[in-house]
Every structure is written in C-alpha cells, then in structure tokens.
Scaffold this motif. Structure first.
Motif, PDB file in Angstrom:
ATOM      1  N   MET A 121      -5.161  -8.965   0.286  1.00  0.00           N
ATOM      2  CA  MET A 121      -5.389 -10.396   0.462  1.00  0.00           C
ATOM      3  C   MET A 121      -6.121 -10.669   1.769  1.00  0.00           C
ATOM      4  N   GLY A 122      -7.009 -11.661   1.707  1.00  0.00           N
ATOM      5  CA  GLY A 122      -7.726 -12.139   2.879  1.00  0.00           C
ATOM      6  C   GLY A 122      -7.803 -13.656   2.824  1.00  0.00           C
ATOM      7  N   SER A 123      -8.331 -14.268   3.857  1.00  0.00           N
ATOM      8  CA  SER A 123      -8.437 -15.722   3.854  1.00  0.00           C
ATOM      9  C   SER A 123      -9.429 -16.181   2.792  1.00  0.00           C
ATOM     10  N   SER A 124      -9.429 -17.474   2.511  1.00  0.00           N
ATOM     11  CA  SER A 124     -10.274 -18.011   1.442  1.00  0.00           C
ATOM     12  C   SER A 124     -11.760 -17.854   1.730  1.00  0.00           C
ATOM     13  N   HIS A 125     -12.144 -17.727   2.998  1.00  0.00           N
ATOM     14  CA  HIS A 125     -13.560 -17.584   3.345  1.00  0.00           C
ATOM     15  C   HIS A 125     -13.969 -16.126   3.571  1.00  0.00           C
ATOM     16  N   GLU A 126     -13.071 -15.209   3.258  1.00  0.00           N
ATOM     17  CA  GLU A 126     -13.354 -13.796   3.517  1.00  0.00           C
ATOM     18  C   GLU A 126     -14.313 -13.222   2.485  1.00  0.00           C
ATOM     19  N   ASN A 127     -15.094 -12.260   2.919  1.00  0.00           N
ATOM     20  CA  ASN A 127     -16.047 -11.564   2.061  1.00  0.00           C
ATOM     21  C   ASN A 127     -15.276 -10.664   1.089  1.00  0.00           C
ATOM     22  N   GLU A 128     -15.472 -10.902  -0.200  1.00  0.00           N
ATOM     23  CA  GLU A 128     -14.749 -10.147  -1.223  1.00  0.00           C
ATOM     24  C   GLU A 128     -15.109  -8.662  -1.213  1.00  0.00           C
ATOM     25  N   LEU A 129     -16.335  -8.354  -0.834  1.00  0.00           N
ATOM     26  CA  LEU A 129     -16.755  -6.945  -0.813  1.00  0.00           C
ATOM     27  C   LEU A 129     -16.008  -6.152   0.259  1.00  0.00           C
ATOM     28  N   ILE A 130     -15.739  -6.787   1.380  1.00  0.00           N
ATOM     29  CA  ILE A 130     -14.966  -6.115   2.434  1.00  0.00           C
ATOM     30  C   ILE A 130     -13.540  -5.885   1.937  1.00  0.00           C
ATOM     31  N   LEU A 131     -12.942  -6.914   1.345  1.00  0.00           N
ATOM     32  CA  LEU A 131     -11.587  -6.764   0.808  1.00  0.00           C
ATOM     33  C   LEU A 131     -11.549  -5.707  -0.290  1.00  0.00           C
TER      34      LEU A 131
ATOM     35  N   SER B 194     -13.455  -3.077  -0.523  1.00  0.00           N
ATOM     36  CA  SER B 194     -13.542  -1.736   0.094  1.00  0.00           C
ATOM     37  C   SER B 194     -12.174  -1.308   0.629  1.00  0.00           C
ATOM     38  N   VAL B 195     -11.397  -2.255   1.148  1.00  0.00           N
ATOM     39  CA  VAL B 195     -10.039  -1.940   1.610  1.00  0.00           C
ATOM     40  C   VAL B 195      -9.162  -1.574   0.411  1.00  0.00           C
ATOM     41  N   LEU B 196      -9.277  -2.338  -0.668  1.00  0.00           N
ATOM     42  CA  LEU B 196      -8.511  -2.046  -1.880  1.00  0.00           C
ATOM     43  C   LEU B 196      -8.862  -0.663  -2.424  1.00  0.00           C
ATOM     44  N   ASN B 197     -10.142  -0.345  -2.474  1.00  0.00           N
ATOM     45  CA  ASN B 197     -10.563   0.974  -2.958  1.00  0.00           C
ATOM     46  C   ASN B 197     -10.024   2.082  -2.064  1.00  0.00           C
ATOM     47  N   ALA B 198     -10.048   1.860  -0.752  1.00  0.00           N
ATOM     48  CA  ALA B 198      -9.502   2.854   0.181  1.00  0.00           C
ATOM     49  C   ALA B 198      -8.008   3.043  -0.056  1.00  0.00           C
ATOM     50  N   LEU B 199      -7.290   1.944  -0.254  1.00  0.00           N
ATOM     51  CA  LEU B 199      -5.853   2.021  -0.516  1.00  0.00           C
ATOM     52  C   LEU B 199      -5.579   2.772  -1.815  1.00  0.00           C
ATOM     53  N   TYR B 200      -6.244   2.373  -2.872  1.00  0.00           N
ATOM     54  CA  TYR B 200      -6.011   2.994  -4.174  1.00  0.00           C
ATOM     55  C   TYR B 200      -6.366   4.486  -4.162  1.00  0.00           C
ATOM     56  N   GLU B 201      -7.539   4.813  -3.646  1.00  0.00           N
ATOM     57  CA  GLU B 201      -7.967   6.217  -3.620  1.00  0.00           C
ATOM     58  C   GLU B 201      -7.064   7.063  -2.719  1.00  0.00           C
ATOM     59  N   SER B 202      -6.639   6.524  -1.595  1.00  0.00           N
ATOM     60  CA  SER B 202      -5.733   7.258  -0.704  1.00  0.00           C
ATOM     61  C   SER B 202      -4.416   7.552  -1.404  1.00  0.00           C
ATOM     62  N   VAL B 203      -3.857   6.540  -2.060  1.00  0.00           N
ATOM     63  CA  VAL B 203      -2.603   6.735  -2.801  1.00  0.00           C
ATOM     64  C   VAL B 203      -2.819   7.733  -3.930  1.00  0.00           C
ATOM     65  N   SER B 204      -3.944   7.644  -4.598  1.00  0.00           N
ATOM     66  CA  SER B 204      -4.256   8.566  -5.685  1.00  0.00           C
ATOM     67  C   SER B 204      -4.294  10.014  -5.191  1.00  0.00           C
ATOM     68  N   ILE B 205      -4.913  10.230  -4.045  1.00  0.00           N
ATOM     69  CA  ILE B 205      -4.973  11.587  -3.477  1.00  0.00           C
ATOM     70  C   ILE B 205      -3.584  12.043  -3.051  1.00  0.00           C
ATOM     71  N   LEU B 206      -2.843  11.164  -2.367  1.00  0.00           N
ATOM     72  CA  LEU B 206      -1.498  11.522  -1.901  1.00  0.00           C
ATOM     73  C   LEU B 206      -0.564  11.855  -3.065  1.00  0.00           C
ATOM     74  N   LEU B 207      -0.740  11.169  -4.190  1.00  0.00           N
ATOM     75  CA  LEU B 207       0.120  11.392  -5.353  1.00  0.00           C
ATOM     76  C   LEU B 207      -0.479  12.402  -6.325  1.00  0.00           C
ATOM     77  N   ARG B 208      -1.487  13.129  -5.865  1.00  0.00           N
ATOM     78  CA  ARG B 208      -2.142  14.155  -6.659  1.00  0.00           C
ATOM     79  C   ARG B 208      -2.632  13.602  -8.000  1.00  0.00           C
TER      80      ARG B 208
END
Length: 179
Positions: free
Chosen positions: A87-97, A99-113
């Motif tokens: 989540m980000g503020s209403s004026h936040e750039n969706e692409l930045i958010l 990229s954070v979501l992708n980093a979170l998902y991919e990191s968890v994916s790697i950690l959970l094999r």
C-alpha cells in the motif's frame, strides 16, 4: 529513490516514505504478516484488521492488480492460498509500488523454494519477516532485488550466535540439534 507528485496542480514535497504498508493474508482474509509504516494511516491494530478485511473482500475475486481503497493505492498478487499487498498513498506511483510487490513476492518465493503457500510461509515466518525488513524500513524502499534481499535475509537466519537469535530461531536450532 525520491518521489514527487502532483494532484490537481498541487505539488507534493519529495519524499522517500513511499510505502504505507505491506501485508500477506491467507485465503480467508486473515493476517499472516503485516507491517504498517505511517502512524497517520491505520494507526491501531483494530483499524488495520478492518482495512485488511475490507481489502481482501474487494480483491479476492478480482482479476485486477491495483485498487484504490480508503485513500490508499493498493497493489496485490495472489498465489494458491496467499494474498500479497503493498500500500502507498493515493498519489503514489503504481509502478514503484508494483516493483516493491514483485520484490516481496519473488523474495518469498525464493525463501520458500517456489512452494508459495500458507503452510510453508508459516514454517519459514522468521525468514519472511527478515525479507520484509530488507525490502522496506519505515516506508523507505531499501531494496527491490529479490536475490540480494534473500541473500541478506538468509545470512541473518543462519550461523547467528545464540545470544543474537530470535526466539523462533533459537527454538528451531534447538529442535534440530544444531547446538
């Protein structure tokens, strides 16, 4: 990564505090892990849980990847029985958010094999919590590269002296006779 924005001609001051919160919910909308970084947005646990329930109800059957809810821009992704949100503020750039979501998902994916499901997440919750901390601190994005995030999170869960381990790490090591 400094970000400025405008809404209706009003200029916002540049800020590094881009992320308002991140969470992982199960397929019933229950919180498995969440961190909120802005005390002005969802300051109490009760408000956070109500927001998460509302967010889940609006997104669990949707095919979109973004939603505006309660003045927040929320990007999300689901897999098997988990829902990942940033989540980000209403004026936040969706692409930045995103990229954070992708980093979170991919990191968890790697950690959970690559076995991204609730049971595996709960079994490795300490490492996933460390990944959260490696991605974002106080709303400031620290890293969006899953490989480096996992590298640092894994380093912090292995070979840590007993006095510096979390309770979960110490119990895990004792149960597996690592001492």
């Amino acid at each position: 990564m400094v970000h400025t924005g405008t809404i209706d001609g009003a200029l916002f001051e540049p800020t590094l505090y881009i992320v308002k919160g991140m969470c992982i919910l199960d397929n019933d909308g229950n919180r498995l892990l969440a961190k909120y970084y802005d005390k002005d947005v969802l300051p109490t646990a009760k408000e956070q849980k109500a927001f998460e329930k509302n967010l889940f109800n609006k997104t669990h059957r949707a095919n979109a990847e973004i939603i505006m809810l309660d003045g927040l821009t929320c990007v999300y992704k689901n897999n098997v029985d988990l829902f990942f949100y940033v989540m980000g503020s209403s004026h936040e750039n969706e692409l930045i958010l995103q990229s954070v979501l992708n980093a979170l998902y991919e990191s968890v994916s790697i950690l959970l094999r690559r076995n991204v499901e609730k049971r595996m997440l709960l079994d490795n919750l300490d490492a996933v919590m460390l990944a959260f901390d490696e991605i974002c601190d106080g709303g400031v994005i620290l890293d969006a590269d899953p490989t480096s995030i996992v590298g640092r999170a894994a380093l912090r869960t292995e070979d840590v002296p007993l006095g510096e381990q979390t309770v979960v790490q110490a119990l895990y090591n004792l149960m597996n006779n690592n001492y």
